[in-house]
Enzyme design. Structure first.
Site, PDB file in Angstrom:
ATOM      1  CE  LYS A  54       2.202  -0.546   3.673  1.00  0.00           C
ATOM      2  NZ  LYS A  54       1.248  -1.641   3.594  1.00  0.00           N
ATOM      3  CD  GLN A  98      -0.820  -3.772   5.684  1.00  0.00           C
ATOM      4  OE1 GLN A  98      -0.539  -2.636   5.324  1.00  0.00           O
ATOM      5  NE2 GLN A  98      -0.053  -4.809   5.421  1.00  0.00           N
ATOM      6  CG  ASP A 123      -1.208  -2.428  -2.275  1.00  0.00           C
ATOM      7  OD1 ASP A 123       0.009  -2.188  -2.146  1.00  0.00           O
ATOM      8  OD2 ASP A 123      -1.933  -2.828  -1.344  1.00  0.00           O
TER       9      ASP A 123
END
Ligand code: NDP
Length: 286
Positions: A54, A98, A123
């Protein structure tokens, strides 16, 4: 008939290039550099690899990147306080926690994800974004299914009127994939572990999406000649080999187009996170 290999590398590069151009445009027009904060709690080795990828994606696209590393024994309150701080940080337009979270806070996962401002929820897991997606309003959409849809568009694969069959109904992949395909006028069937006569259904698919989490689950007898096969699965075998949910060797000769694993949907997911961060910045500027 030739099978088209849908290379994640090629499409991810296009998505990142597009994100980079948008970053430059936002900088020129508004003086804003989109910023992404990734919170990683603990030492999960796979998560560390994802987070590194990322950061690399941010670097490639010109997105400002912050990685917040918190110790394994972090409690819920400390994590919520960090999310709250980032919600109010003007440099940060996207926040990602995460997963998986360490054991002591795993049961609070929903509460933690819902603490992220819906405008910064890159997300696309927040109920507001889930709802907006389902009613066709502007929404931050989960990166993996969003990346798959953008890949179909870029590959010029027609979705409208086609029968799309998805194996898997998770909130992260299966359900948003169904919404995205439906909004593009596919006829959508969602299968899961209680589906009867699965192969009879998958054989009807013009577009087959496998998001099961079982190596080699989709075999040639489950696929119609010429179908587009999207393999979302990422499974690590005991031998350490990485394989998808589709038995690539037997399915590829039948499929009209197919994504490989590795080198397929996984790369699109990271690229789409960059796009989502840019989109979140645009929403916040609005
Ligand atoms: P989940 O475990 O949350 O969901 C799996 C789904 O598969 C469930 O809906 C389950 O049904 C269904 N399923 C399980 N067994 C069967 C079966 N025998 N027949 C039919 N359906 C079955 O997984 P995710 O959606 O999170 O992930 C799926 C895969 O995609 C995993 O391999 C994961 O690693 C990978 N993944 C890859 C990403 C990428 O970037 N490429 C990102 C996210 C995930 P039920 O609901 O009934 O239990």
């Amino acid at each position: 008939m030739e099978t088209t290999l849908l290379s994640g590398k090629v499409f991810a590069a296009q998505l990142k290039e597009e994100a980079k151009r948008k970053v430059e445009m936002l900088q020129e027009k508004y003086g804003v550099t989109p910023g992404l904060a990734v919170i990683i709690v603990g030492e999960d080795p796979a998560s560390k690899v994802y987070v590194a990828n990322k950061e690399k994606g941010c670097h490639e696209t010109g997105i400002y990147s912050e990685v917040i590393r918190m110790p394994e024994d972090t409690d819920k309150e400390t994590l919520l306080a960090e999310i709250d701080r980032l919600n109010h940080d003007a440099k940060i337009h996207g926040i990602l926690v995460q997963l998986p979270l360490p054991k002591q806070i795993r049961s609070a996962e929903a509460e933690i994800l819902e603490a992220i401002s819906p405008l910064k929820d890159v997300d696309g897991f927040h109920p507001i974004n889930v709802g907006n997606l389902s009613i066709g309003k502007d929404a931050l959409v989960p990166c993996t299914p969003h990346g798959c849809i953008r890949m179909l568009e870029m590959a010029g694969i027609k979705v409208a009127g086609k029968h799309a069959v998805i194996i898997g109904r998770s909130n992260i992949v299966g359900k948003p994939m169904a919404q995205l395909l439906l909004s593009r006028n596919a006829t959508v069937t969602v299968c899961h572990s209680r589906t009867e006569n699965l192969a009879d259904i998958t054989r009807q698919a013009d577009i087959l999406v496998a998001a099961v989490g079982r190596p080699y689950f989709v075999t040639a007898d489950m696929v119609k000649q010429g179908a587009v096969v999207i393999d979302v699965g990422i499974n690590r075998l005991e031998s350490k080999k990485l394989v998808g949910d589709v038995d690539f060797e037997s399915v590829a000769p039948i499929a009209g187009a197919i994504t490989p694993v590795p080198g397929g949907v996984g790369l699109l997911t990271i690229a789409m996170l960059m796009q989502n961060t840019v989109f979140a910045a645009e929403l916040q500027i609005k």
